[in-house]
Design a protein around this motif. Structure first.
Motif, PDB file in Angstrom:
ATOM      1  N   PHE A  48     -38.745 -11.836  -6.167  1.00 50.71           N
ATOM      2  CA  PHE A  48     -38.646 -12.680  -7.317  1.00 50.71           C
ATOM      3  C   PHE A  48     -37.338 -13.136  -7.444  1.00 50.71           C
ATOM      4  O   PHE A  48     -36.910 -13.746  -8.432  1.00 50.71           O
ATOM      5  CB  PHE A  48     -38.893 -11.490  -8.681  1.00 50.71           C
ATOM      6  CG  PHE A  48     -40.020 -10.756  -8.609  1.00 50.71           C
ATOM      7  CD1 PHE A  48     -41.192 -11.689  -8.907  1.00 50.71           C
ATOM      8  CD2 PHE A  48     -40.120  -9.614  -8.327  1.00 50.71           C
ATOM      9  CE1 PHE A  48     -42.500 -11.061  -8.947  1.00 50.71           C
ATOM     10  CE2 PHE A  48     -41.454  -8.992  -8.299  1.00 50.71           C
ATOM     11  CZ  PHE A  48     -42.511  -9.580  -8.667  1.00 50.71           C
ATOM     12  N   ARG A  49     -36.401 -13.199  -6.430  1.00 50.00           N
ATOM     13  CA  ARG A  49     -35.270 -13.724  -6.317  1.00 50.00           C
ATOM     14  C   ARG A  49     -34.590 -13.688  -5.179  1.00 50.00           C
ATOM     15  O   ARG A  49     -34.810 -12.738  -4.272  1.00 50.00           O
ATOM     16  CB  ARG A  49     -34.063 -12.857  -7.295  1.00 50.00           C
ATOM     17  CG  ARG A  49     -32.784 -13.215  -7.702  1.00 50.00           C
ATOM     18  CD  ARG A  49     -32.021 -12.418  -8.497  1.00 50.00           C
ATOM     19  NE  ARG A  49     -32.686 -12.171  -9.766  1.00 50.00           N
ATOM     20  CZ  ARG A  49     -32.995 -10.992 -10.217  1.00 50.00           C
ATOM     21  NH1 ARG A  49     -32.546  -9.885  -9.561  1.00 50.00           N
ATOM     22  NH2 ARG A  49     -33.637 -10.687 -11.554  1.00 50.00           N
ATOM     23  N   LEU A  55     -31.496 -13.115  -2.796  1.00 52.97           N
ATOM     24  CA  LEU A  55     -30.447 -12.347  -2.921  1.00 52.97           C
ATOM     25  C   LEU A  55     -29.363 -12.655  -1.886  1.00 52.97           C
ATOM     26  O   LEU A  55     -29.510 -12.930  -0.780  1.00 52.97           O
ATOM     27  CB  LEU A  55     -30.682 -10.801  -2.692  1.00 52.97           C
ATOM     28  CG  LEU A  55     -31.654 -10.253  -3.787  1.00 52.97           C
ATOM     29  CD1 LEU A  55     -32.178  -9.075  -3.315  1.00 52.97           C
ATOM     30  CD2 LEU A  55     -31.165 -10.406  -5.146  1.00 52.97           C
ATOM     31  N   ARG A  56     -28.196 -12.924  -2.133  1.00 54.81           N
ATOM     32  CA  ARG A  56     -26.925 -12.865  -1.173  1.00 54.81           C
ATOM     33  C   ARG A  56     -27.051 -11.552  -0.288  1.00 54.81           C
ATOM     34  O   ARG A  56     -26.859 -10.383  -0.813  1.00 54.81           O
ATOM     35  CB  ARG A  56     -25.666 -13.034  -1.723  1.00 54.81           C
ATOM     36  CG  ARG A  56     -24.368 -13.076  -0.680  1.00 54.81           C
ATOM     37  CD  ARG A  56     -23.138 -13.005  -1.540  1.00 54.81           C
ATOM     38  NE  ARG A  56     -22.129 -12.929  -0.378  1.00 54.81           N
ATOM     39  CZ  ARG A  56     -20.948 -12.228  -0.803  1.00 54.81           C
ATOM     40  NH1 ARG A  56     -20.841 -11.678  -1.682  1.00 54.81           N
ATOM     41  NH2 ARG A  56     -19.940 -12.168   0.190  1.00 54.81           N
ATOM     42  N   GLU A 114     -26.292 -11.609   7.204  1.00 53.03           N
ATOM     43  CA  GLU A 114     -25.407 -11.562   6.001  1.00 53.03           C
ATOM     44  C   GLU A 114     -25.255 -10.479   5.458  1.00 53.03           C
ATOM     45  O   GLU A 114     -23.931  -9.862   5.025  1.00 53.03           O
ATOM     46  CB  GLU A 114     -26.023 -12.811   5.155  1.00 53.03           C
ATOM     47  CG  GLU A 114     -24.984 -12.901   3.493  1.00 53.03           C
ATOM     48  CD  GLU A 114     -23.854 -13.295   3.858  1.00 53.03           C
ATOM     49  OE1 GLU A 114     -23.432 -13.974   5.038  1.00 53.03           O
ATOM     50  OE2 GLU A 114     -22.735 -13.392   3.064  1.00 53.03           O
ATOM     51  N   PRO A 161     -29.352  -5.534  -0.834  1.00 47.88           N
ATOM     52  CA  PRO A 161     -28.350  -6.367  -1.666  1.00 47.88           C
ATOM     53  C   PRO A 161     -28.970  -6.553  -2.975  1.00 47.88           C
ATOM     54  O   PRO A 161     -28.565  -7.686  -3.636  1.00 47.88           O
ATOM     55  CB  PRO A 161     -28.624  -7.707  -0.726  1.00 47.88           C
ATOM     56  CG  PRO A 161     -30.148  -7.335  -0.270  1.00 47.88           C
ATOM     57  CD  PRO A 161     -30.104  -6.032  -0.049  1.00 47.88           C
ATOM     58  N   PHE A 162     -29.874  -5.425  -3.594  1.00 47.37           N
ATOM     59  CA  PHE A 162     -30.226  -6.052  -4.987  1.00 47.37           C
ATOM     60  C   PHE A 162     -29.195  -5.605  -5.930  1.00 47.37           C
ATOM     61  O   PHE A 162     -29.002  -6.593  -6.855  1.00 47.37           O
ATOM     62  CB  PHE A 162     -31.446  -4.939  -5.164  1.00 47.37           C
ATOM     63  CG  PHE A 162     -32.218  -5.192  -6.311  1.00 47.37           C
ATOM     64  CD1 PHE A 162     -33.469  -6.072  -6.446  1.00 47.37           C
ATOM     65  CD2 PHE A 162     -31.727  -4.832  -7.691  1.00 47.37           C
ATOM     66  CE1 PHE A 162     -33.957  -6.546  -7.335  1.00 47.37           C
ATOM     67  CE2 PHE A 162     -32.681  -5.056  -8.627  1.00 47.37           C
ATOM     68  CZ  PHE A 162     -33.498  -5.861  -8.793  1.00 47.37           C
ATOM     69  N   PHE A 163     -28.327  -4.837  -5.619  1.00 48.76           N
ATOM     70  CA  PHE A 163     -27.042  -4.825  -6.536  1.00 48.76           C
ATOM     71  C   PHE A 163     -25.716  -5.113  -5.697  1.00 48.76           C
ATOM     72  O   PHE A 163     -25.902  -5.143  -4.408  1.00 48.76           O
ATOM     73  CB  PHE A 163     -26.685  -3.187  -6.606  1.00 48.76           C
ATOM     74  CG  PHE A 163     -27.623  -2.577  -7.861  1.00 48.76           C
ATOM     75  CD1 PHE A 163     -28.437  -3.291  -8.661  1.00 48.76           C
ATOM     76  CD2 PHE A 163     -27.620  -1.250  -8.259  1.00 48.76           C
ATOM     77  CE1 PHE A 163     -29.485  -2.771  -9.694  1.00 48.76           C
ATOM     78  CE2 PHE A 163     -28.293  -0.631  -9.121  1.00 48.76           C
ATOM     79  CZ  PHE A 163     -29.170  -1.362  -9.851  1.00 48.76           C
ATOM     80  N   TYR A 164     -24.762  -5.577  -6.288  1.00 42.34           N
ATOM     81  CA  TYR A 164     -23.713  -6.000  -5.645  1.00 42.34           C
ATOM     82  C   TYR A 164     -23.084  -4.569  -5.054  1.00 42.34           C
ATOM     83  O   TYR A 164     -23.127  -3.504  -5.718  1.00 42.34           O
ATOM     84  CB  TYR A 164     -22.477  -6.389  -6.585  1.00 42.34           C
ATOM     85  CG  TYR A 164     -22.628  -7.591  -7.287  1.00 42.34           C
ATOM     86  CD1 TYR A 164     -22.500  -8.810  -6.709  1.00 42.34           C
ATOM     87  CD2 TYR A 164     -23.194  -7.964  -8.696  1.00 42.34           C
ATOM     88  CE1 TYR A 164     -22.744 -10.034  -7.237  1.00 42.34           C
ATOM     89  CE2 TYR A 164     -23.346  -9.062  -9.230  1.00 42.34           C
ATOM     90  CZ  TYR A 164     -23.049 -10.064  -8.599  1.00 42.34           C
ATOM     91  OH  TYR A 164     -23.311 -11.522  -8.873  1.00 42.34           O
ATOM     92  N   GLU A 182     -20.285  -3.728  -4.258  1.00 45.45           N
ATOM     93  CA  GLU A 182     -19.067  -3.163  -4.822  1.00 45.45           C
ATOM     94  C   GLU A 182     -19.304  -2.080  -5.996  1.00 45.45           C
ATOM     95  O   GLU A 182     -18.296  -1.225  -6.236  1.00 45.45           O
ATOM     96  CB  GLU A 182     -18.076  -4.307  -5.419  1.00 45.45           C
ATOM     97  CG  GLU A 182     -17.573  -5.321  -4.336  1.00 45.45           C
ATOM     98  CD  GLU A 182     -18.374  -6.313  -3.804  1.00 45.45           C
ATOM     99  OE1 GLU A 182     -19.740  -6.097  -4.054  1.00 45.45           O
ATOM    100  OE2 GLU A 182     -18.126  -7.065  -2.815  1.00 45.45           O
ATOM    101  N   SER A 183     -20.282  -2.129  -6.422  1.00 41.14           N
ATOM    102  CA  SER A 183     -20.613  -1.251  -7.580  1.00 41.14           C
ATOM    103  C   SER A 183     -20.350   0.358  -6.970  1.00 41.14           C
ATOM    104  O   SER A 183     -19.829   0.998  -7.757  1.00 41.14           O
ATOM    105  CB  SER A 183     -21.945  -1.431  -8.206  1.00 41.14           C
ATOM    106  OG  SER A 183     -22.425  -0.339  -9.236  1.00 41.14           O
ATOM    107  N   LEU A 240     -16.709   0.967  -6.266  1.00 36.78           N
ATOM    108  CA  LEU A 240     -16.043   1.403  -7.469  1.00 36.78           C
ATOM    109  C   LEU A 240     -16.206   2.531  -8.121  1.00 36.78           C
ATOM    110  O   LEU A 240     -15.403   3.328  -8.972  1.00 36.78           O
ATOM    111  CB  LEU A 240     -15.973   0.263  -8.668  1.00 36.78           C
ATOM    112  CG  LEU A 240     -15.225  -1.267  -8.099  1.00 36.78           C
ATOM    113  CD1 LEU A 240     -15.995  -2.343  -8.719  1.00 36.78           C
ATOM    114  CD2 LEU A 240     -13.804  -1.022  -8.062  1.00 36.78           C
TER     115      LEU A 240
END
Lengths: 258, 260
Positions: A16-17, A19-20, A26, A223-226, A228-229, A232
């Motif tokens: 559906f999208r 993603l980077r 990548e 890659p669905f979520f960033y 970095e989350s 952090l």
């Protein structure tokens, strides 16, 4: 540089999208940039495709061709498809996989399905880690033509009494109904949880207080979520270095050895 | 400089507003957050009576009492009670230290009940924050959509407003308010889904994106990642993390003689 074992990444395209990082080259670049030394990789193709064997073949190929040695393929098995046992056999014998990933909600079954018990037995027999994805996307934002509710993982508690040595990792489970899953499975010592969807201020600290920190795994859901989350969250947790090291790498290493 | 648009004293540890605020500041320090906007009390209600929202605002006022150098308060009101909401704006904003309003899910924001509220906020230069979510399976009766927000913003094109949660289903939310130049989006309170900040940057520009967390229901971490992990220029990230919110708040801060 701090190192991580990321137990929750997924290759290929989310339907559906774009993603980077939905290109393996990548994604590996992002992971390596952040110090990931190993990533347990499933495939989005396994969510909706019916030809699971080819999805798993592409997964293995991508890991070998573009993984720089850090991608560990976790093949998909869909017990609602005919002769799914053959997919398990290929994952074990041909691809030498260390684990499998299942998506019960997208595949349309509950965990009390008899074939799921059979899958658990096969994983136990072949010493495979079983990753169970409780969700991929927040139910509230799913595409209107593909609405799936989070997996109710509670039946696992009973099923795992027959398989006390089976290693199970629950992915993306700690939001919404996932809290119920956590409550039901907190007593199952052979069940671990990744941190991708853990929320709340100091969420990892409170998770480590609820279950042993030994059962908490670094997982980004990239890659669905960033990516970095997840990193952090470790910083926000306030946990000590010894506990953080377990989450970052040691718990995953121990699971693989198990 | 990091200013967090969206924090709550509910769902964080502590027996009193003071204890909860102290806790939030400790964790904010750990994450490098300089200022927080705080709204709604210890126990929420989605359709509060005037007595209830006054009580919740009192709790926030108490929470802020030792932290005016670190936190700002927004008054929680209910447009179903226009007169009482206006009275609360006078009490908390005109006569008190608060600098904005929080509208949640009691009534959809395209209702004309909001008109006098928006007009009074504009006079006071108070920040207007509206929760929005587009739930695929359908919204609850009083829950606003980004389209509702666009309608309200169209009636008051010179009044800045904030689209809470970027509408939840952010690909739709961003498109819905794209033409509403007076609307900025709040990045808080939904999954750190890759691509949200890039799309907002592409469609709205950096100046209309504001970082927020929705702590304590959410972590600071997952929401900060939407900015730090985004593939956009560093200059844009800096604007999103603080200066955009500060720019929106400066008129009322100056009017109140508050430091920023």
């Amino acid at each position: 540089m701090t190192h991580f074992i990321d137990t929750n990444v997924t290759l290929s395209r989310w339907p559906f999208r774009r993603l980077r990082g939905d290109d393996t080259v990548e994604l590996v670049k992002i992971l390596r940039h952040h110090g990931v030394t190993q990533a347990w990789a499933g495939t989005f193709d396994g969510v909706l495709h019916k030809d699971i064997a080819s999805a798993n073949e592409r997964l293995v190929h991508e890991c070998r061709q573009h993984g720089h040695g850090i991608l560990l393929p976790f093949g998909t098995v869909n017990i609602m498809l005919p002769a799914w046992e053959e997919d398990v056999r290929r994952c074990v014998e041909e691809h030498k996989m260390r684990g499998l990933r299942v998506f019960p909600n997208y595949h349309g079954y509950k965990l009390d399905h008899p074939d799921f018990a059979r899958l658990l037995a096969m994983c136990d027999e072949h010493r495979l880690i079983l990753q169970l994805a409780v969700s991929i996307e927040d139910e509230r934002t799913q595409h209107p033509l593909l609405q799936v509710t989070d997996v109710d993982a509670a039946p696992l508690a009973g099923l795992l009494k027959l398989h006390p040595r089976l290693r199970v990792v629950i992915l993306n489970s700690l939001r919404g109904t996932g809290t119920r899953n956590l409550n039901h499975l907190s007593a199952c010592k052979n069940v671990s949880f990744d941190i991708a969807t853990r929320e709340g201020v100091e969420g990892l600290k409170t998770l480590a207080e609820k279950i042993s920190v030994d059962r908490v795994l670094f997982g980004s859901h990239a890659p669905f979520f960033y990516f970095e989350s997840a990193v952090l969250k470790l910083r926000e947790s306030g946990l000590g270095e010894e506990q953080l090291a377990r989450i970052r790498t040691k718990n995953a290493e121990a699971l693989l050895l198990g | 400089m990091i200013w967090d648009l969206h924090c709550h004293i509910a769902t964080v540890p502590g027996r009193t507003p003071d204890e909860r605020m102290y806790y939030l500041v400790q964790i904010a320090d750990r994450m490098g957050i300089d200022r927080m906007c705080v709204y709604m009390g210890m126990k929420w209600s989605d359709d509060p009576t005037p007595a209830d929202f006054r009580n919740q605002n009192d709790e926030v006022l108490q929470a802020l009492s030792h932290w005016h150098h670190r936190a700002f308060g927004f008054a929680y009101i209910n447009p179903k009670y226009v007169k009482e909401s206006l009275d609360e704006i006078e009490r908390c904003i005109r006569d008190g230290p608060m600098v904005g309003i929080k509208l949640w899910v009691a009534e959809r924001c395209n209702s004309h009940d909001l008109d006098r509220i928006v007009e009074r906020c504009a006079e006071l230069k108070a920040v207007i924050f509206q929760h929005t979510w587009l739930v695929t399976s359908g919204n609850r009766a009083g829950s606003s959509t980004p389209q509702d927000m666009a309608e309200l913003a169209g009636r008051y094109p010179n009044v800045p407003m904030i689209l809470g949660h970027t509408g939840g289903d952010w690909e739709l939310g961003i498109c819905a308010i794209r033409a509403s130049k007076n609307v900025s989006v709040d990045l808080a309170g939904f999954d750190p889904t890759s691509g949200v900040t890039e799309m907002a940057y592409r469609e709205l520009g950096a100046e209309r994106i504001i970082y927020g967390s929705d702590a304590g229901g959410r972590s600071f971490a997952s929401q900060l990642a939407k900015v730090s992990g985004a593939e956009i220029p560093e200059s844009a990230k800096k604007l999103i993390l603080g200066p955009n919110l500060r720019r929106m708040m400066l008129p009322i801060l100056h009017a109140k003689g508050m430091q920023a």
